[in-house]
Design a protein around this motif. Structure first.
Motif, mmCIF file in Angstrom:
data_model
loop_
_atom_site.group_PDB
_atom_site.id
_atom_site.type_symbol
_atom_site.label_atom_id
_atom_site.label_comp_id
_atom_site.label_asym_id
_atom_site.label_seq_id
_atom_site.Cartn_x
_atom_site.Cartn_y
_atom_site.Cartn_z
ATOM 1 N N MET A 433 0.832 -1.209 0.000
ATOM 2 C CA MET A 433 0.000 0.000 0.000
ATOM 3 C C MET A 433 0.870 1.263 0.000
ATOM 4 N N THR A 434 1.936 1.247 0.781
ATOM 5 C CA THR A 434 2.792 2.439 0.792
ATOM 6 C C THR A 434 3.378 2.690 -0.590
ATOM 7 N N LEU A 435 3.729 1.623 -1.302
ATOM 8 C CA LEU A 435 4.341 1.794 -2.623
ATOM 9 C C LEU A 435 3.319 2.227 -3.665
ATOM 10 N N LYS A 436 2.050 1.911 -3.449
ATOM 11 C CA LYS A 436 1.011 2.434 -4.328
ATOM 12 C C LYS A 436 0.807 3.924 -4.094
ATOM 13 N N LEU A 437 0.903 4.328 -2.814
ATOM 14 C CA LEU A 437 0.688 5.731 -2.463
ATOM 15 C C LEU A 437 1.924 6.591 -2.718
ATOM 16 N N GLN A 438 3.105 6.026 -2.512
ATOM 17 C CA GLN A 438 4.351 6.788 -2.669
ATOM 18 C C GLN A 438 5.402 5.942 -3.400
ATOM 19 N N PRO A 439 5.191 5.686 -4.678
ATOM 20 C CA PRO A 439 6.142 4.818 -5.400
ATOM 21 C C PRO A 439 7.517 5.421 -5.583
ATOM 22 N N GLN A 440 7.656 6.732 -5.403
ATOM 23 C CA GLN A 440 8.952 7.375 -5.581
ATOM 24 C C GLN A 440 9.727 7.534 -4.275
ATOM 25 N N ASN A 441 9.204 6.978 -3.188
ATOM 26 C CA ASN A 441 9.891 7.074 -1.899
ATOM 27 C C ASN A 441 10.780 5.844 -1.714
ATOM 28 N N TRP A 444 10.417 3.162 1.350
ATOM 29 C CA TRP A 444 9.434 2.073 1.397
ATOM 30 C C TRP A 444 9.935 0.851 0.640
ATOM 31 N N TRP A 445 10.652 1.049 -0.442
ATOM 32 C CA TRP A 445 11.249 -0.093 -1.143
ATOM 33 C C TRP A 445 12.257 -0.791 -0.230
ATOM 34 N N TYR A 446 13.016 -0.004 0.487
ATOM 35 C CA TYR A 446 14.002 -0.555 1.422
ATOM 36 C C TYR A 446 13.319 -1.333 2.543
ATOM 37 N N GLU A 447 12.235 -0.764 3.096
ATOM 38 C CA GLU A 447 11.543 -1.453 4.187
ATOM 39 C C GLU A 447 10.928 -2.763 3.703
ATOM 40 N N ALA A 448 10.364 -2.781 2.504
ATOM 41 C CA ALA A 448 9.822 -4.025 1.954
ATOM 42 C C ALA A 448 10.940 -5.046 1.751
#
Length: 576
Positions: A433-441, A444-448
């Motif tokens: 969900m975070t990557l849908k809302l903020q794909p350029q952050n 969130w990729w790191y946390e996933a």
């Protein structure tokens, strides 16, 4: 009417526009008229040369940082009030200045040499040690206007008269810019004609009253006056279309009038609310000392104004003076025990001071008074996590998501808690969900990626960290974690490359040298690994694992005495 508190905590009041009421005179009271009323004669139309001479004393060159800062912005402004030393320019001219934290701007006015000629060399003005420094009083993004107050004006300065009506298509207009892009001098004139006066979007995307013209303008013209052939202000230079020719857009004079009405109580506050309003504006632009003075004056005039104490508390919190901030929130709550922002702010201070139980109690009081504010649950979540009370943190984050399902931080924080609780499926769903809302952050990729790493799904972790690195290649943890995933897959050369990249970003990171040593060790490059462990020990003598790893290399080569010394040092450090 109070503004509602927002996540940053500052609480404001609606600005009151000050209007002066004129006395009403009846027809019977009015003195008899001897002559029929006549319309005042129109001001004489001036030619361009006359206009330039008449307009120049009203024009200011605005530089938005001191000295010769290469990042300085430049624009133009014009005098609207000589007695109070007020200058109007564009909001986008002063925006960078405010965001970079400067409290003053540099403003120049045209000067003449001994023979009466205007000095047009920019260095003459830039090198002046006593240049005027102005403060931004107010900014309006929608109108793209800003008001600057100066400590004084040159004796030659003149306030511009405002036109009574908007210009019509075909009317002649001129402008003077401080230093427009492409020109090597200052006080440069442009001329053109009006295409149309109407409401439309301007350069920053907002809709306002605009005068559209074919007059060519450039960067540096922004904020300059647009006048008619009677030297009356009809608009303010704002921007131009890049996808069309000769379509310049100027904020019309009616918008300037409305803007100045809003500014009036901020210029010379007369009561507690006006001082509070100005303090609120200064607070939002991070001019904290000036804001504190205004809040103090508001409290002097109205000791019951709890919001002024609340906002003082938020300022001291921003300054990391938590004890003083806590005292201000205490004072606010004595005045108004039902003030949710007071409890919120005090909770933030107490959490910062490590008093998490008291912080949780304060956030709970704030939530009781404002149960639908998601950010209050989020603040309490942090205190729960500080206590390692993950189930309580999860409960608050569930409430955050329910109240505000469109904020990525809510899902991301819940995903972190699920990961710590080893609820990996739920954690990955939240990070999706975070990557849908903020794909350029990239965070969130790191946390996933960390969730996959914890499950030993190293290939997926590598892929997600690779995206994070594409988005931000200056964060050590992204390279380090991808390097560790490569290490576990025994892809040592790729792991070494990532650890080297992390060390390049942070040359004090001994752990990256140690990790490179580990890769070399398992590649059977023992002498090279000793060199890296040795560098790690020299860089950080307190790193026990580096001493132990170097001891392993000594042991491998049969140097038992050296190995024992390193092992002993490691045990000593681990004991500490």
């Amino acid at each position: 009417m109070q503004r509602s508190s927002f996540a940053g905590g500052i609480v404001g009041l609606t600005l009151a526009t000050c209007l002066t009421l004129l006395p009403v005179i009846s027809a019977q009271d009015a003195p008899p008229s001897k002559k029929k009323n006549k319309k005042p004669a129109a001001a004489k139309a001036l030619n361009d040369k006359e206009l330039y001479k008449a307009l120049l004393p009203s024009v200011a060159w605005v530089r938005t940082s001191p000295g010769n800062d290469a990042g300085a912005g430049m624009g133009t402004g014009f005098v609207v009030d000589v007695d109070r030393c007020l200058v109007v320019t564009n909001e986008h001219v002063v925006k960078g200045f405010s965001e970079r934290g400067y409290d003053e701007m540099i403003v120049h006015f045209a000067e003449q040499d001994a023979e009466g000629r205007t000095i047009v060399e920019p260095l003459h003005y830039v090198k002046q040690p006593d240049a005027l420094k102005g403060e931004v009083i107010h900014r309006d993004v929608a109108r793209d206007l800003a008001l600057i107050r100066l400590p004084s004006l040159p004796a030659s300065a003149r306030a511009l008269k405002f036109a009574d009506h908007l210009p019509e298509p075909g009317e002649h207009v001129i402008s003077i810019a401080g230093k427009p892009e492409g020109s090597e001098g200052v006080w440069i004139m442009s001329t053109g004609s009006v295409r149309m006066s109407y409401r439309r979007s301007h350069a920053n995307g907002a809709v306002a009253g605009v005068v559209e013209s074919d007059m060519p303008t450039n960067r540096g013209n922004s904020g300059g006056p647009i006048v008619n052939d009677r030297n009356e202000l009809v608009a303010v230079c704002e921007g131009h279309r890049l996808d069309a020719r000769l379509v310049s857009m100027y904020i019309d004079v009616n918008e300037v009038r409305a803007f100045l009405e809003v500014c009036e109580p901020l210029i010379e506050p007369q009561d507690a609310q006006a001082f509070f309003d100005r303090g609120y504006y200064r607070h939002n632009t991070k001019r904290w000392e000036a804001a504190l003075k205004d809040y103090n004056e508001a409290l002097r005039l109205d000791p019951k104004m709890a919001l002024a104490s609340v906002n003082k508390g938020w300022i001291f919190n921003s300054m990391q003076d938590y004890a003083t901030a806590e005292a201000e929130f205490d004072a606010a709550l004595k005045i108004d025990p039902e003030n949710a922002s007071g409890y919120e702010g005090r909770g933030v201070c107490r959490r910062s001071l490590g008093r998490n139980d008291e912080a949780i109690a304060d956030f709970t009081q704030a939530i009781r008074r404002s149960p639908d504010e998601a950010h209050l649950y989020f603040r309490r979540t942090i205190a729960h996590r500080n206590k390692n009370d993950l189930p309580a943190a999860l409960a608050d984050l569930n409430r955050c998501v329910a109240l505000d399902p469109n904020t990525a931080d809510n899902y991301g924080s819940r995903g972190q808690v699920h990961r710590l609780l080893k609820n990996f499926k739920e954690s990955l769903a939240d990070f999706d969900m975070t990557l849908k809302l903020q794909p350029q952050n990239p965070a969130w990729w790191y946390e996933a990626a960390r969730v996959h790493y914890d499950q030993e799904n190293y290939a997926a972790s590598i892929n997600l960290n690779s995206v994070a690195i594409q988005l931000n290649n200056q964060t050590t943890s992204y390279f380090n974690d991808r390097g560790l995933a490569y290490y576990h897959l025994e892809r040592y050369n790729e792991a070494i490359a990532d650890f080297q990249a992390a060390f390049k970003i942070n040359p004090k990171g001994a752990k990256y040298l140690e990790s490179i040593g580990d890769c070399l060790w398992y590649s059977n490059k023992f002498r090279e690994s000793w060199d890296l462990y040795n560098q790690a020990v020299v860089l950080d003598p307190s790193r026990a694992s580096a001493w132990r790893s170097r001891g392993d290399v000594y042991k491998h080569f049969g140097d038992t005495a050296a190995a024992q010394r390193d092992y002993a040092k490691a045990r000593e450090l681990e004991g500490k």
